[in-house]
Design an enzyme around this catalytic site. Structure first.
Site, PDB file in Angstrom:
ATOM      1  N   HIS A 262      40.097  43.083  38.326  1.00 23.14           N
ATOM      2  CA  HIS A 262      38.902  43.497  37.610  1.00 23.14           C
ATOM      3  C   HIS A 262      38.488  42.517  36.560  1.00 23.14           C
ATOM      4  O   HIS A 262      38.335  40.965  37.014  1.00 23.14           O
ATOM      5  CB  HIS A 262      38.688  44.898  36.645  1.00 23.14           C
ATOM      6  CG  HIS A 262      37.734  45.053  35.806  1.00 23.14           C
ATOM      7  ND1 HIS A 262      36.827  44.902  36.123  1.00 23.14           N
ATOM      8  CD2 HIS A 262      37.855  45.932  34.980  1.00 23.14           C
ATOM      9  CE1 HIS A 262      35.612  45.300  34.966  1.00 23.14           C
ATOM     10  NE2 HIS A 262      36.886  46.367  34.032  1.00 23.14           N
ATOM     11  N   HIS A 301      32.298  42.138  45.196  1.00 23.22           N
ATOM     12  CA  HIS A 301      32.050  42.547  44.372  1.00 23.22           C
ATOM     13  C   HIS A 301      31.155  44.400  44.773  1.00 23.22           C
ATOM     14  O   HIS A 301      30.795  43.772  46.034  1.00 23.22           O
ATOM     15  CB  HIS A 301      31.420  42.311  43.367  1.00 23.22           C
ATOM     16  CG  HIS A 301      30.519  42.713  41.651  1.00 23.22           C
ATOM     17  ND1 HIS A 301      29.704  43.955  42.096  1.00 23.22           N
ATOM     18  CD2 HIS A 301      30.623  42.291  41.122  1.00 23.22           C
ATOM     19  CE1 HIS A 301      29.517  44.518  40.780  1.00 23.22           C
ATOM     20  NE2 HIS A 301      30.834  43.504  39.520  1.00 23.22           N
ATOM     21  N   ASP A 357      34.006  35.871  37.631  1.00 21.94           N
ATOM     22  CA  ASP A 357      34.673  35.254  37.800  1.00 21.94           C
ATOM     23  C   ASP A 357      35.007  34.052  38.334  1.00 21.94           C
ATOM     24  O   ASP A 357      35.800  33.388  37.635  1.00 21.94           O
ATOM     25  CB  ASP A 357      35.449  36.018  37.526  1.00 21.94           C
ATOM     26  CG  ASP A 357      35.871  37.403  36.981  1.00 21.94           C
ATOM     27  OD1 ASP A 357      35.114  39.095  37.369  1.00 21.94           O
ATOM     28  OD2 ASP A 357      35.766  37.276  35.872  1.00 21.94           O
TER      29      ASP A 357
END
Ligand code: SDX
Length: 421
Positions: A262, A301, A357
């Site tokens: 995460h 994702h 990210d």
């Protein structure tokens, strides 16, 4: 078209039609027809745990909107405090509302000095800043016992303001502690990102961050501000559903965000790029990913099966930052990884694209943040989103989260005395 589903229990022949409303079906009809038959959904991949008005994500189209406003427009025109207000209260503030909101946040940036100095002394100098932040947020709950009165809207606002205001101070203090540097007091004459950068990096009182770096921090905070029912927001809602105070609920959000699947992914991406080490090693690394030896961190994702719109905006912001302070050498490796992966059937068939990210860590590193601060930066940005969902959940007076299970353990059996084992 008949917007409904029909469920038939073949054991009894009984059926029930359940209308499809707002893209979902209500579980009450399932419970009525099927009693103690539970919908087994590991990771809640197919379950809407709640209804929410905070963020809208269209994973196939790669769309993210905060309270209906596209993040591309907010990243271009808004400020982080304004986006925080929008997320919490659902509307863009008037000028007077924004001035009052910014004034309140600015007045609550300090942390009780005893607390700030003493809590970190309990840790080793090299403790991970996320551990310090999580502990600091949880500890703050003891300074504001009135925060337990969660059904008083004025009290909720007071705690929401405090948490948005104090996260950067806690975060910067965690960093300064790890470097053995004196804590910096927040300069309330500065805007939110500037104040944070100064608390982080000012040593002699003469540090003025380049406007391009402040701009990058503004955009990064905005792009991380909310993302629907992600793992850490769900953790915040779960803890908040027991009517715990907001500091405790946000500490749970920090805890969930910490994981490398995460919010810890931005740190894992830069570590991965550093391990790959050179442009020429990308193909062999990708081969290892396809053999299942490791994951391509920053890719994939649960919701986006298209390019994460935030990754696109962060990639652009990265170029703006690198034009000012020089290119991060890891960028070429990241760009090559993206190019190879997006052309490879393994990733295409699994609809794996860069997520928020993948590029953010490159900017953070170029701005001078150590990799172990990256998830802390994510937490600062996500705090308004966590609080918006917590506030929404309290207003909805949601039921306590208590899912069922499919029991696969041992049947009833009697205790065995030690002599007979
Ligand atoms: C964030 O939810 C949110 O909104 C989160 C977030 C937010 O703003 O709050 O967007 C922020 O957390 C972004 C994600 C950051 N994490 C990473 O970058 C870590 C790497 N990515 C993954 O581990 C993974 O993609 C997840 C955790 C993000 C999603 O996991 P899922 O939805 O449970 O997908 P999965 O693990 O079931 O994978 C499906 C398939 C599997 O292959 P098969 O078993 O079918 O052969 O895709 C593969 C996986 O092995 N796969 C990957 C991969 N991600 C999934 N293979 C290689 N590299 C990857 N990164």
């Amino acid at each position: 078209m008949n917007e409904s589903v029909t469920i038939t229990d073949n054991r009894t022949g009984r059926s029930v039609d359940i209308p499809i409303v707002d893209g979902g079906v209500d579980s009450a009809a399932w419970r009525k027809l099927l009693g103690n038959v539970w919908f087994h959904d590991p990771g809640l991949a197919t379950t809407a745990a709640t209804s929410s008005s905070v963020a809208e994500i269209d994973g196939d189209a790669g769309i993210l909107r905060y309270r209906g406003y596209p993040i591309e427009q907010l990243a271009e025109h808004s400020t982080f405090p304004e986006v925080a207000y929008l997320l919490v209260y659902g509307e863009l503030p008037s000028e007077a509302q924004l001035d009052e909101w910014v004034y309140e946040i600015t007045r609550h940036t300090f942390i009780h000095e005893n607390f700030r100095r003493r809590i970190f002394d309990a840790f080793h100098y090299d403790a991970h800043p996320m551990g310090l932040l999580m502990s600091g947020v949880a500890g703050l709950s003891t300074f504001y016992p009135e925060a337990k009165d969660i059904f008083d809207p004025d009290n909720r606002r007071a705690q929401i303001v405090r948490l948005i205001a104090k996260m950067p101070t806690l975060a910067a203090s965690a960093y300064r502690f790890s470097k053995g540097l004196p804590f910096m007091f927040p300069d309330n004459a500065d805007d939110y990102p500037t104040r944070f950068l100064k608390m982080m990096f000012d040593v002699g009182g003469d540090y003025e961050p380049d406007p391009a770096l402040v701009q990058a921090m503004r955009i990064l905070f905005i792009l991380h501000a909310d993302h629907g029912q992600n793992c850490s927001t769900t953790a915040t809602r779960v803890v908040g559903s027991s009517h715990a105070d907001p500091y405790t609920a946000i500490a749970a959000g920090c805890a969930a965000l910490y994981g490398p699947l995460h919010g810890g992914a931005n740190e894992a991406v830069v570590n991965m790029l550093s391990e790959i080490g050179s442009y020429d090693e990308v193909d062999s690394f990708i081969a290892g990913v396809k053999r299942g030896e490791y994951r391509l961190m920053g890719f994939g994702h649960r919701v986006y099966k298209n390019y994460d719109p935030r990754a696109m905006l962060i990639k652009t912001a990265a170029h703006d930052v690198f034009n000012v302070i020089g290119k991060n050498p890891l960028l070429d490796i990241a760009l090559k990884l993206e190019e190879v992966a997006l052309a490879d059937e393994y990733f295409v068939s699994r609809r794996l694209y860069p997520n928020v990210d993948f590029y953010s860590g490159l900017i953070y590193q170029a701005l001078g943040f150590p990799t172990n601060m990256f998830t802390v930066l994510f937490a600062i940005g996500r705090t308004p989103g966590w609080l918006a969902h917590w506030n929404e959940m309290v207003e909805q007076d949601s039921r306590i989260y208590r899912p069922r299970q499919i029991y696969k353990g041992a049947p009833k059996r009697d205790y065995i005395p030690m002599a007979e084992r």
